[in-house]
Design an enzyme around this catalytic site. Structure first.
Site: not given
Length: 395
Positions: A72, A201, A295, A299, A387
């Site tokens: 990704h 998200y 979550p 991480k 991220y």
């Protein structure tokens, strides 16, 4: 039985540590309380950072990851009916993440350890760790109905927040910092193709939603729900309808998720926790034994991997040079990264979720922050860098 490193917990961090030590010529024994079948099927994380992938490849666990993992290069943020993609490689110097379920990571590491590693004992229930401040700590455990002891030069606790290893750090020394959140995640696995080729998200007045995946044919999806929610109260149809509502786009009113049979449904509470120090005498804490993150920032598994990568280097350095310098620095080295990840996870969680008591003013602040990420390359880069994970050595 005696070993150089006794590892309590046969999850991904304990198994990765065992493989790293094996490659460095340091012997270890892994004690896991559950049976192999349970360990290989428990559902957890699914996002791997570049450093985690590099470590798995280095220990020989990269073949299936490279063949089946989904690379990704970004995530999509949805808010106020709009979508904004954050492109990772262009903002981080080429770094990216992989979607590869923790269950598959564990299967790969278990297979390697069983084939050519040190002892890996399933069904080994640890009752105590004694002598943490001595040169020869002892792990007491029960295996195949017999009480046994394992003496070690070092003990590493990869046995989670409720494991016994944390108790080896005296209460007067151990300090735990915690935050609980006033909402949980309702998570599902569904036999349905992902609606998008990257994670989505979503911030919504109805609450947070996340569209993820485990494979090209299996979707992993989450909804923000009140604490104490019973999954049985949510029918499959209600879940799909709510996901569509929270992920809706003003520019594409017909956009919908691809639906399919829901095969798993569970509720996950949200909390943050850090225990300091991560080392006491000859006992070291790693992964959830030392820290827990919500979550939202992906991480948890990656922090655990970073811990054991740092620790494996320190133990190998001790073995080859006799110097304890890196071991002595372990806790401080890891905690700098841990607190950075805790902050990022807190930021993602509080920016994207709707607090039950938040005001319209609070909502406008959230939207302002998301707009800042969408309009500023600097803000986007900050999110992207955190991220994909900071390179080891940077915190």
């Amino acid at each position: 039985m005696h070993t150089t490193v006794g590892i309590i917990g046969g999850g991904p961090s304990g198994l990765l540590l065992a493989r790293l030590l094996h490659n460095a010529g340091v012997d270890s024994v892994v004690l896991e309380s559950r049976d192999r079948a349970y360990v290989e099927r428990r559902q957890r994380a699914g996002i791997l950072e570049q450093a985690t992938v590099d470590a798995l490849r280095a220990v020989g666990a990269g073949a299936r990851l490279d063949a089946e993992g989904l690379v990704h290069d970004g995530v999509e943020l949805r808010f106020d009916g709009r979508a904004h993609r954050v492109d990772f490689p262009s903002l981080t110097g080429g770094r990216r993440v992989w979607v590869y379920a923790q269950t598959e990571v564990v299967k790969d590491l278990v297979a390697l350890q069983v084939a050519d590693g040190g002892p890996l004992l399933f069904g080994a229930e640890v009752s105590a760790v004694e002598g943490a401040d001595t040169d020869r700590p002892v792990i007491r455990y029960t295996h195949e109905g017999r009480e046994q002891t394992l003496t070690c030069d070092y003990v590493v606790g990869c046995d989670g927040f409720h494991g016994v290893t944390r108790a080896a750090v005296p209460e007067g020394v151990r300090r735990t910092y915690e935050r609980t959140y006033p909402y949980s995640w309702l998570g599902i696995l569904a036999e349905a193709p992902p609606a998008y080729d990257e994670l989505i998200y979503a911030h919504s007045e109805r609450g947070f939603a996340l569209a993820s995946m485990r494979s090209p044919s299996v979707s992993r999806l989450y909804l923000q729900v009140p604490n104490g929610t019973d999954p049985a109260d949510w029918s499959d149809e209600r879940i799909w309808d709510e996901l569509d509502a929270r992920l809706a786009l003003a520019s594409d009113p017909q956009w919908r998720l691809k639906r399919g049979p829901v095969t798993q449904k569970s509720v996950l509470p949200m909390r943050s926790s850090v225990t300091e120090p991560m080392r006491w005498g000859r006992v070291f804490l790693a992964g959830d034994a030392a820290h827990i993150v919500p979550p939202t920032g992906a991480k948890g598994l990656n922090l655990a991997a970073a811990d054991v990568i740092v620790l494996a280097r320190a133990l190998a350095h001790r073995s080859s040079t006799g110097s304890a310098e890196l071991l002595d620095a372990y806790s401080d080295t890891c905690l700098r990264r841990v607190w950075r990840a805790e902050h990022f996870s807190y930021f993602m969680t509080t920016t994207l979720h709707t607090d039950p008591g938040q005001s319209a003013f609070d909502t406008r602040l959230q939207l302002s922050q998301l707009e800042r990420i969408a309009s500023s390359p600097h803000a986007s880069a900050e999110l992207a860098e955190n991220y994909v994970g900071l390179p080891l050595g940077r915190h």
